[in-house]
Scaffold this active site. Sequence first.
Site, PDB file in Angstrom:
ATOM      1  N   ARG A  47      90.701  21.527  25.547  1.00 17.43           N
ATOM      2  CA  ARG A  47      90.728  20.846  24.256  1.00 17.43           C
ATOM      3  C   ARG A  47      89.422  20.916  23.461  1.00 17.43           C
ATOM      4  NH1 ARG A  47      94.407  15.650  24.641  1.00 17.43           N
ATOM      5  NH2 ARG A  47      93.132  15.235  26.465  1.00 17.43           N
ATOM      6  N   PHE A  91      97.303  21.112  24.725  1.00 14.24           N
ATOM      7  CA  PHE A  91      98.505  21.591  25.433  1.00 14.24           C
ATOM      8  C   PHE A  91      99.792  20.992  24.884  1.00 14.24           C
ATOM      9  CE2 PHE A  91      95.506  21.544  29.366  1.00 14.24           C
ATOM     10  CZ  PHE A  91      94.777  22.599  28.816  1.00 14.24           C
ATOM     11  N   ASP A 231      99.837  11.725  48.758  1.00 16.22           N
ATOM     12  CA  ASP A 231      98.714  12.607  48.399  1.00 16.22           C
ATOM     13  C   ASP A 231      98.433  13.633  49.499  1.00 16.22           C
ATOM     14  OD1 ASP A 231      96.479  13.350  46.665  1.00 16.22           O
ATOM     15  OD2 ASP A 231      95.169  12.469  48.177  1.00 16.22           O
ATOM     16  N   HIS A 236     100.108  18.517  52.642  1.00 20.13           N
ATOM     17  CA  HIS A 236      99.261  19.211  53.620  1.00 20.13           C
ATOM     18  C   HIS A 236      99.702  18.978  55.066  1.00 20.13           C
ATOM     19  CE1 HIS A 236      97.034  19.753  50.042  1.00 20.13           C
ATOM     20  NE2 HIS A 236      96.331  18.647  50.085  1.00 20.13           N
ATOM     21  N   LYS A 337      91.277   8.240  54.296  1.00 23.36           N
ATOM     22  CA  LYS A 337      90.013   8.365  53.545  1.00 23.36           C
ATOM     23  C   LYS A 337      88.980   7.465  54.221  1.00 23.36           C
ATOM     24  CE  LYS A 337      91.909  10.355  49.718  1.00 23.36           C
ATOM     25  NZ  LYS A 337      92.339  11.711  50.043  1.00 23.36           N
TER      26      LYS A 337
HETATM   27  N1  LIG Z   1      90.276  17.878  41.443  1.00 22.30           N
HETATM   28  C1  LIG Z   1      90.770  18.196  42.620  1.00 22.30           C
HETATM   29  O1  LIG Z   1      90.063  18.328  43.633  1.00 22.30           O
HETATM   30  C2  LIG Z   1      92.243  18.429  42.772  1.00 22.30           C
HETATM   31  C3  LIG Z   1      93.083  18.372  41.699  1.00 22.30           C
HETATM   32  N2  LIG Z   1      94.417  18.640  41.847  1.00 22.30           N
HETATM   33  C4  LIG Z   1      95.333  18.580  40.725  1.00 22.30           C
HETATM   34  O2  LIG Z   1      94.926  19.482  39.709  1.00 22.30           O
HETATM   35  C5  LIG Z   1      95.216  18.973  38.428  1.00 22.30           C
HETATM   36  C6  LIG Z   1      93.937  18.896  37.625  1.00 22.30           C
HETATM   37  O3  LIG Z   1      93.039  18.037  38.292  1.00 22.30           O
HETATM   38  P1  LIG Z   1      91.554  17.769  37.812  1.00 22.30           P
HETATM   39  O4  LIG Z   1      90.897  19.010  37.379  1.00 22.30           O
HETATM   40  O5  LIG Z   1      90.937  16.976  38.884  1.00 22.30           O
HETATM   41  O6  LIG Z   1      91.813  16.812  36.573  1.00 22.30           O
HETATM   42  P2  LIG Z   1      90.863  16.608  35.308  1.00 22.30           P
HETATM   43  O7  LIG Z   1      91.335  15.357  34.642  1.00 22.30           O
HETATM   44  O8  LIG Z   1      89.429  16.737  35.657  1.00 22.30           O
HETATM   45  O9  LIG Z   1      91.244  17.876  34.421  1.00 22.30           O
HETATM   46  C7  LIG Z   1      92.423  17.956  33.687  1.00 22.30           C
HETATM   47  C8  LIG Z   1      92.069  18.606  32.383  1.00 22.30           C
HETATM   48  O10 LIG Z   1      93.247  18.646  31.601  1.00 22.30           O
HETATM   49  C9  LIG Z   1      92.848  18.389  30.270  1.00 22.30           C
HETATM   50  N3  LIG Z   1      93.909  17.879  29.416  1.00 22.30           N
HETATM   51  C10 LIG Z   1      94.657  16.778  29.576  1.00 22.30           C
HETATM   52  N4  LIG Z   1      95.525  16.666  28.548  1.00 22.30           N
HETATM   53  C11 LIG Z   1      95.297  17.730  27.728  1.00 22.30           C
HETATM   54  C12 LIG Z   1      95.870  18.183  26.515  1.00 22.30           C
HETATM   55  N5  LIG Z   1      96.900  17.551  25.933  1.00 22.30           N
HETATM   56  N6  LIG Z   1      95.380  19.306  25.968  1.00 22.30           N
HETATM   57  C13 LIG Z   1      94.361  19.971  26.539  1.00 22.30           C
HETATM   58  N7  LIG Z   1      93.780  19.588  27.688  1.00 22.30           N
HETATM   59  C14 LIG Z   1      94.257  18.487  28.272  1.00 22.30           C
HETATM   60  C15 LIG Z   1      91.758  17.361  30.382  1.00 22.30           C
HETATM   61  O11 LIG Z   1      90.997  17.441  29.209  1.00 22.30           O
HETATM   62  P3  LIG Z   1      90.413  16.143  28.487  1.00 22.30           P
HETATM   63  O12 LIG Z   1      89.202  15.787  29.285  1.00 22.30           O
HETATM   64  O13 LIG Z   1      90.130  16.661  27.130  1.00 22.30           O
HETATM   65  O14 LIG Z   1      91.475  15.073  28.532  1.00 22.30           O
HETATM   66  C16 LIG Z   1      91.021  17.827  31.630  1.00 22.30           C
HETATM   67  O15 LIG Z   1      89.949  18.679  31.304  1.00 22.30           O
HETATM   68  C17 LIG Z   1      95.853  17.598  38.663  1.00 22.30           C
HETATM   69  O16 LIG Z   1      97.244  17.732  38.685  1.00 22.30           O
HETATM   70  C18 LIG Z   1      95.353  17.218  40.061  1.00 22.30           C
HETATM   71  O17 LIG Z   1      96.222  16.338  40.717  1.00 22.30           O
HETATM   72  C19 LIG Z   1      94.933  19.016  43.061  1.00 22.30           C
HETATM   73  C20 LIG Z   1      94.137  19.089  44.173  1.00 22.30           C
HETATM   74  C21 LIG Z   1      92.738  18.768  44.132  1.00 22.30           C
HETATM   75  O1  LIG Z   2      94.881  17.650  47.903  1.00 20.03           O
HETATM   76  C1  LIG Z   2      93.991  16.910  48.260  1.00 20.03           C
HETATM   77  O2  LIG Z   2      93.144  17.349  49.217  1.00 20.03           O
HETATM   78  C2  LIG Z   2      91.868  16.764  49.372  1.00 20.03           C
HETATM   79  C3  LIG Z   2      91.375  17.199  50.753  1.00 20.03           C
HETATM   80  O3  LIG Z   2      91.242  18.599  50.774  1.00 20.03           O
HETATM   81  P1  LIG Z   2      90.225  19.315  51.777  1.00 20.03           P
HETATM   82  O4  LIG Z   2      90.407  20.765  51.506  1.00 20.03           O
HETATM   83  O5  LIG Z   2      88.856  18.795  51.422  1.00 20.03           O
HETATM   84  O6  LIG Z   2      90.603  18.916  53.153  1.00 20.03           O
HETATM   85  C4  LIG Z   2      91.934  15.256  49.266  1.00 20.03           C
HETATM   86  O7  LIG Z   2      90.634  14.694  49.282  1.00 20.03           O
HETATM   87  C5  LIG Z   2      92.622  14.861  47.975  1.00 20.03           C
HETATM   88  O8  LIG Z   2      92.778  13.451  47.925  1.00 20.03           O
HETATM   89  C6  LIG Z   2      93.986  15.499  47.879  1.00 20.03           C
HETATM   90  O9  LIG Z   2      94.522  15.281  46.584  1.00 20.03           O
END
Ligand SMILES: NC(=O)C1=CN([C@@H]2O[C@H](COP(=O)(O)OP(=O)(O)OC[C@H]3O[C@@H](n4cnc5c(N)ncnc54)[C@H](OP(=O)(O)O)[C@@H]3O)[C@@H](O)[C@H]2O)C=CC1
Ligand SMILES: O=C1O[C@H](COP(=O)(O)O)[C@@H](O)[C@H](O)[C@H]1O
Length: 485
Positions: A47, A91, A231, A236, A337
């Site tokens: 965004r 998006f 989660d 997993h 956790k």
């Molecule tokens: N982080 C992790 O370790 C893990 C994440 N996931 C999954 O991956 C996905 C992403 O996670 P994560 O990166 O942590 O989440 P974040 O919130 O950090 O990132 C999501 C991104 O999507 C953007 N976004 C949301 N709405 C819009 C929109 N309408 N238009 C454009 N951009 C938008 C947000 O931008 P903005 O800031 O502008 O809102 C943000 O940058 C989730 O489904 C999460 O559950 C899965 C496993 C591990």
């Molecule tokens: O998907 C997830 O995994 C992490 C743990 O992943 P790991 O590779 O570090 O074992 C977990 O912390 C998180 O809550 C969950 O969304």
Amino acid sequence: MSIEAGSDLIIFGAMGDLSARKLFPALYHLHHCDLLPEGTRILGVARPEQGLDDFLLHLKARVQPAIGADRWSEDTWMSFSARCDYLVLDFAERRYYQALADWVSKDRTAIYYLATPPGLFDQICTHLDSSQCLFPSSRIVLEKPIGHDLASCKQVNEIVAQYFTEENTYRIDHYLGKETVQNLLVLRFANRFINTQWDQGCIDHVQITVAETVGIEGRWSYYDRYGQLRDMVQNHLMQLLCLVAMEPPNAMTAEAIREEKVKILRALRRIDDSNVAQSVVRGQYSAGWHQGNAVPGYLQEEGCELKESDTETFVAIKAHIDNWRWAGVPFYLRTGKRMPEKLTEIVITYKSLPHNIFSGSEDTQNRLVIRLQPNEGIEMQMVSKQNTLKSKMALVRQTLNLDFLGSSDLDRIPDAYERLFIDVIQGDQSLFVGREEIEESWVWCDVITQACGRQNVKIKPYHAGSWGPAKAELIIEKDGRAWNV
Ligand SMILES: NC(=O)C1=CN([C@@H]2O[C@H](COP(=O)(O)OP(=O)(O)OC[C@H]3O[C@@H](n4cnc5c(N)ncnc54)[C@H](OP(=O)(O)O)[C@@H]3O)[C@@H](O)[C@H]2O)C=CC1
Ligand SMILES: O=C1O[C@H](COP(=O)(O)O)[C@@H](O)[C@H](O)[C@H]1O
């Protein structure tokens, strides 16, 4: 290695946490090792109104620490950056997608990676389609969570299926991308002596532990709606259980592997009102310690506005697989956790000998410990004669140790996302989760959740830095067994 040329990776959520910590570092490593095909282009879509230079500056500041100073190379980063592009895109708004339609090309494979909140999957697919960004070769990669229960998972799958065939849909479970998890397949299906000793005739019980030291890392609003069962277990731990328990697939194809996993998920005994109290322990961490530092309890975590919550941060489950191979063999699952250490391991404990001729020796059970992380490797605990003249036949337990790094052509164990990116580019779905298996897995977890609610299986507190509530020890000790750690 033959890698398909001419792919475009389009990362939705390129400014998010997952992109910074996992996706772009993985792509950097692949680029560094020459494992991204020559023409691969990477487009970050997000965004913020910014140009490519600002996007790359932001990315570098986050990717560099993830790579580590000793592995970072300015030259690699420069050549990697040359593959990258950036597009401003909300998006949820169709008007932004015209620029994307101009960027993609029908002659190349467009891989849409949705690292976004799952609530956006529907709108993204709809807008990609109506803006002519989709071609028959286009692929979609979906991050977890796919749904919150069976009904919402089906909804997501149905929406995605309107635009992408199952062959072009890649559901990520990053555990499947871990080298050591793939090694489980090799251990089982490339070693005759393991393969022939892998059933209820030989095995007493199986333990799967996925312990994390982290808390919920600023994800309170997501986590409190999910909890550890949804989660971690639904995806997993269920995948690990399937890989331990499934029959040998007839080939290493996605279809053959998925078919075997689905059979296990269907054979898992339901944990319902009749057995939930004996089979499930739920816990939630209170304040405690991690490596000498005080850490907050779940309800004191950043983002929490509640005085109480019924969300579990720990769960232990005693499961059974009702089929010929596993009849009578309990599978003890445990994940939480804020445990004392980060540890993912599978422990296979073999049955005692039918008749023990060595008097005085108590524990002659063999144990196979598959260490998935850290100290990746496999240990076989065996019984051996002690080298001594003092006693005629003194037995000691010794360990055969197979260090996973020892077999490596790299000086590190690659991150799961590196493998998964290679596979999605090559069109290999064997390490991705099929629609049927994810839905079956929700069926099993939903029954547990509902039974916990009806039977009022209460959350037990545990101190951060401990191995969970005392009841989690009892779930295994009442069967005359103990957790490996
Ligand atoms: N982080 C992790 O370790 C893990 C994440 N996931 C999954 O991956 C996905 C992403 O996670 P994560 O990166 O942590 O989440 P974040 O919130 O950090 O990132 C999501 C991104 O999507 C953007 N976004 C949301 N709405 C819009 C929109 N309408 N238009 C454009 N951009 C938008 C947000 O931008 P903005 O800031 O502008 O809102 C943000 O940058 C989730 O489904 C999460 O559950 C899965 C496993 C591990
Ligand atoms: O998907 C997830 O995994 C992490 C743990 O992943 P790991 O590779 O570090 O074992 C977990 O912390 C998180 O809550 C969950 O969304």
